[in-house]
Design a protein around this motif. Structure first.
Motif, PDB file in Angstrom:
ATOM      1  N   ARG A   1       0.837  -1.207   0.000  1.00 26.30           N
ATOM      2  CA  ARG A   1       0.000   0.000   0.000  1.00 26.30           C
ATOM      3  C   ARG A   1       0.871   1.257   0.000  1.00 26.30           C
ATOM      4  NH1 ARG A   1      -4.705  -1.320   4.533  1.00 26.30           N
ATOM      5  NH2 ARG A   1      -5.807  -2.931   3.313  1.00 26.30           N
ATOM      6  N   LEU A   2       1.956   1.216   0.777  1.00 22.09           N
ATOM      7  CA  LEU A   2       2.861   2.359   0.846  1.00 22.09           C
ATOM      8  C   LEU A   2       3.516   2.596  -0.512  1.00 22.09           C
ATOM      9  CD1 LEU A   2       4.331   4.513   2.555  1.00 22.09           C
ATOM     10  CD2 LEU A   2       6.031   2.771   3.117  1.00 22.09           C
ATOM     11  N   SER A   3       3.990   1.530  -1.144  1.00 34.36           N
ATOM     12  CA  SER A   3       4.661   1.637  -2.447  1.00 34.36           C
ATOM     13  C   SER A   3       3.723   2.197  -3.509  1.00 34.36           C
ATOM     14  CB  SER A   3       5.176   0.266  -2.891  1.00 34.36           C
ATOM     15  OG  SER A   3       6.118  -0.240  -1.965  1.00 34.36           O
ATOM     16  N   GLU A   4       2.434   1.909  -3.382  1.00 31.34           N
ATOM     17  CA  GLU A   4       1.440   2.370  -4.357  1.00 31.34           C
ATOM     18  C   GLU A   4       0.956   3.796  -4.076  1.00 31.34           C
ATOM     19  OE1 GLU A   4      -0.475  -2.076  -5.265  1.00 31.34           O
ATOM     20  OE2 GLU A   4      -1.482  -0.673  -3.904  1.00 31.34           O
ATOM     21  N   GLY A   5       1.534   4.427  -3.026  1.00 28.27           N
ATOM     22  CA  GLY A   5       1.151   5.804  -2.706  1.00 28.27           C
ATOM     23  C   GLY A   5      -0.169   5.939  -1.996  1.00 28.27           C
ATOM     24  N   LYS A   6      -0.625   4.853  -1.341  1.00 33.06           N
ATOM     25  CA  LYS A   6      -1.934   4.878  -0.669  1.00 33.06           C
ATOM     26  C   LYS A   6      -1.848   5.293   0.796  1.00 33.06           C
ATOM     27  CE  LYS A   6      -4.015   1.352  -3.651  1.00 33.06           C
ATOM     28  NZ  LYS A   6      -4.649   0.007  -3.710  1.00 33.06           N
ATOM     29  N   ILE A   7      -0.625   5.519   1.296  1.00 32.08           N
ATOM     30  CA  ILE A   7      -0.465   5.907   2.706  1.00 32.08           C
ATOM     31  C   ILE A   7       0.155   7.292   2.821  1.00 32.08           C
ATOM     32  CG2 ILE A   7       0.618   5.316   4.907  1.00 32.08           C
ATOM     33  CD1 ILE A   7       0.507   2.388   4.084  1.00 32.08           C
ATOM     34  N   TYR A   8       1.318   7.500   2.175  1.00 33.67           N
ATOM     35  CA  TYR A   8       2.009   8.788   2.222  1.00 33.67           C
ATOM     36  C   TYR A   8       2.192   9.339   0.821  1.00 33.67           C
ATOM     37  CZ  TYR A   8       3.316   7.632   7.051  1.00 33.67           C
ATOM     38  OH  TYR A   8       3.292   7.306   8.380  1.00 33.67           O
ATOM     39  N   ASP A   9       2.516  10.617   0.756  1.00 29.21           N
ATOM     40  CA  ASP A   9       2.858  11.255  -0.511  1.00 29.21           C
ATOM     41  C   ASP A   9       4.071  10.556  -1.128  1.00 29.21           C
ATOM     42  OD1 ASP A   9       4.656  13.710  -1.847  1.00 29.21           O
ATOM     43  OD2 ASP A   9       2.496  13.840  -2.243  1.00 29.21           O
ATOM     44  N   LYS A  10       4.150  10.563  -2.450  1.00 25.94           N
ATOM     45  CA  LYS A  10       5.212   9.847  -3.163  1.00 25.94           C
ATOM     46  C   LYS A  10       6.611  10.260  -2.719  1.00 25.94           C
ATOM     47  CE  LYS A  10       2.538   8.799  -7.338  1.00 25.94           C
ATOM     48  NZ  LYS A  10       2.436   8.981  -8.803  1.00 25.94           N
ATOM     49  N   SER A  11       6.767  11.520  -2.322  1.00 24.12           N
ATOM     50  CA  SER A  11       8.085  12.004  -1.920  1.00 24.12           C
ATOM     51  C   SER A  11       8.574  11.357  -0.620  1.00 24.12           C
ATOM     52  CB  SER A  11       8.053  13.527  -1.745  1.00 24.12           C
ATOM     53  OG  SER A  11       7.142  13.892  -0.723  1.00 24.12           O
ATOM     54  N   LYS A  12       7.662  10.769   0.149  1.00 23.18           N
ATOM     55  CA  LYS A  12       8.020  10.185   1.446  1.00 23.18           C
ATOM     56  C   LYS A  12       8.101   8.657   1.418  1.00 23.18           C
ATOM     57  CE  LYS A  12       5.725  13.930   3.964  1.00 23.18           C
ATOM     58  NZ  LYS A  12       4.659  14.269   4.959  1.00 23.18           N
ATOM     59  N   ILE A  13       7.764   8.054   0.284  1.00 21.32           N
ATOM     60  CA  ILE A  13       7.637   6.592   0.224  1.00 21.32           C
ATOM     61  C   ILE A  13       8.962   5.893   0.498  1.00 21.32           C
ATOM     62  CG2 ILE A  13       7.184   4.633  -1.300  1.00 21.32           C
ATOM     63  CD1 ILE A  13       4.958   6.301  -2.605  1.00 21.32           C
ATOM     64  N   GLU A  14      10.012   6.277  -0.210  1.00 23.30           N
ATOM     65  CA  GLU A  14      11.293   5.576  -0.094  1.00 23.30           C
ATOM     66  C   GLU A  14      11.843   5.653   1.327  1.00 23.30           C
ATOM     67  OE1 GLU A  14      13.866   2.927  -1.239  1.00 23.30           O
ATOM     68  OE2 GLU A  14      12.325   3.732  -2.599  1.00 23.30           O
ATOM     69  N   GLN A  15      11.770   6.837   1.932  1.00 20.38           N
ATOM     70  CA  GLN A  15      12.262   7.005   3.297  1.00 20.38           C
ATOM     71  C   GLN A  15      11.454   6.158   4.286  1.00 20.38           C
ATOM     72  OE1 GLN A  15      11.991  11.001   4.787  1.00 20.38           O
ATOM     73  NE2 GLN A  15      13.130  10.552   6.653  1.00 20.38           N
ATOM     74  N   ALA A  16      10.131   6.112   4.094  1.00 20.60           N
ATOM     75  CA  ALA A  16       9.282   5.328   4.987  1.00 20.60           C
ATOM     76  C   ALA A  16       9.564   3.829   4.867  1.00 20.60           C
ATOM     77  CB  ALA A  16       7.810   5.605   4.689  1.00 20.60           C
ATOM     78  N   LEU A  17       9.802   3.364   3.626  1.00 19.23           N
ATOM     79  CA  LEU A  17      10.072   1.934   3.398  1.00 19.23           C
ATOM     80  C   LEU A  17      11.357   1.479   4.082  1.00 19.23           C
ATOM     81  CD1 LEU A  17       9.074   1.471  -0.359  1.00 19.23           C
ATOM     82  CD2 LEU A  17       8.021   0.322   1.593  1.00 19.23           C
TER      83      LEU A  17
END
Length: 383
Positions: free
Chosen positions: A191-207
């Motif tokens: 879900r995170l990778s698909e942009g369903k949780i955070y804005d795209k700019s934050k995805i890599e850092q969150a993962l």
């Protein structure tokens, strides 16, 4: 053999009558952002509305998630109130407007939220308490990392200090029902990778930080355990309400000893979780050889923080002067006076040099406090 019944006192009957006037609180709890708590809140709102129940959205944060935003449509929403703070215009839930509107049910998201400093209540769960007192039912949501007693465990797992926290009694006493919203770490990361949780700019850092498989797995386990413990506790309360005796730790009593080191609050939380599982009392003890008037401002602040935690956990807090006794003797005396069966201590009660010259407080207590179990909690800052 007949079960043992316990007659209710007039005070208990009055408390039950008062409870009947209060609204009911249902809380959805999850292991992390993105499990679907807010989505489930709004789904339930639509289900209630379809049944003819007057339901209102008090506050929901969509975080720009399309699926969540779509679900808000056709629901009545209370407009947020504007709050001025240091030249900034902030928005908060309008608790008074909700109470005046007086719906059957109100949806309130993000239970652990801290309100703007100029708000009447410091925390959103306090706003929810006012709404419940007005006889309005509330459905809310929170993540497991916001629970006060789990603060140190969550920090150890994730490396993050969670600042927005709720007292455990919100979940275990205020809430009439706690429901787990559970998904696997794999689904959450997808879900995170698909942009369903955070804005795209934050995805890599969150993962690579919070949303790792190990973090999510550990938080999921905490959630499952917390809800399981909550169910056990509610079964025990139901037995008592029906006049049946519930198993309690009547032969156990926990005492936590805190000093000015950095792990004092961690010890208190650990003590409460042990006492809670044993369904017994908790006492928090601070032993000092100085009079209160001689304490520094920093030490006074620490003691106030300990008192605040003790209040949250319904624990007894004692500050005891040593007089002519050693610290170990003072701890033993208080333990004996209060019928303590288990003592929780921090490993770093003294510096290494003090331990060499004066002896270890932990070792001294273990030697003189016979018949009492000792739990030693390691200080993470120790080398």
């Amino acid at each position: 053999m007949f079960p043992e019944y316990k007659r209710k006192t007039p005070e208990e009957i009055l408390r039950e009558l008062e409870q009947l006037k209060r609204g009911k609180l249902k809380v959805y709890i999850g292991s992390a952002p993105g499990v679907g708590k807010t989505y489930r809140l709004l789904q339930e709102a639509h289900e209630l509305k379809a049944e003819g129940i007057d339901v209102l959205v008090g506050l929901v944060e969509t975080h720009n998630r399309k699926e969540t935003s779509d679900l808000i449509r056709d629901l009545e929403i209370v407009q947020k109130k504007e709050v001025q703070y240091k030249g900034r215009l902030l928005e908060e839930m309008d608790t008074q407007a909700i109470i005046e509107r007086n719906p059957d049910v109100v949806i309130v998201d993000e239970l652990a939220h801290t309100n703007a400093p100029t708000s009447p209540n410091e925390k959103r769960y306090m706003d929810v308490e006012e709404i419940l007192q007005a006889g309005i039912n509330v459905i809310s949501a929170v993540n497991i990392q916001h629970l006060e007693s789990l603060h140190d465990i969550v920090e150890q797992i994730t490396g993050i200090k969670v600042r927005e926290r709720i007292p455990d009694h919100v979940l275990h006493e205020m809430a009439n029902e706690v429901i787990l919203v559970d998904v696997t770490p794999e689904i959450l990361r997808k879900r995170l990778s698909e942009g369903k949780i955070y804005d795209k700019s934050k995805i890599e850092q969150a993962l690579t930080n919070f949303f790792t498989d190990s973090n999510l797995g550990a938080l999921r386990e905490l959630s499952l355990r917390e809800v399981a413990d909550d169910i056990d506790e509610r079964i025990g309360k139901t037995r008592l309400q029906n006049g049946l005796q519930s198993p309690t730790g009547v032969h156990e009593k926990i005492m936590v000893c805190v000093q000015y080191g950095g792990n004092a609050e961690k010890l208190i939380r650990r003590g409460w979780r042990i006492a809670s599982r044993l369904k017994t009392d908790l006492l928090i003890l601070h032993v000092t050889n100085e009079a209160s008037m001689n304490r520094s401002q920093e030490d006074r602040k620490k003691i106030q923080n300990w008192k605040k935690l003790a209040t949250q956990f319904s624990a007894t807090f004692i500050v005891e002067q040593t007089d002519k006794r050693t610290i170990s003797e003072t701890i033993r005396d208080i333990a004996v006076e209060n019928g303590i069966t288990q003592i929780i201590l921090g490993q770093s009660a003294r510096s290494r040099w003090e331990e060499i010259t004066k002896g270890s407080i932990v070792n001294n207590i273990m030697r003189i406090a016979t018949g009492i179990d000792i739990h030693i909690v390691a200080d993470q800052n120790e080398n």
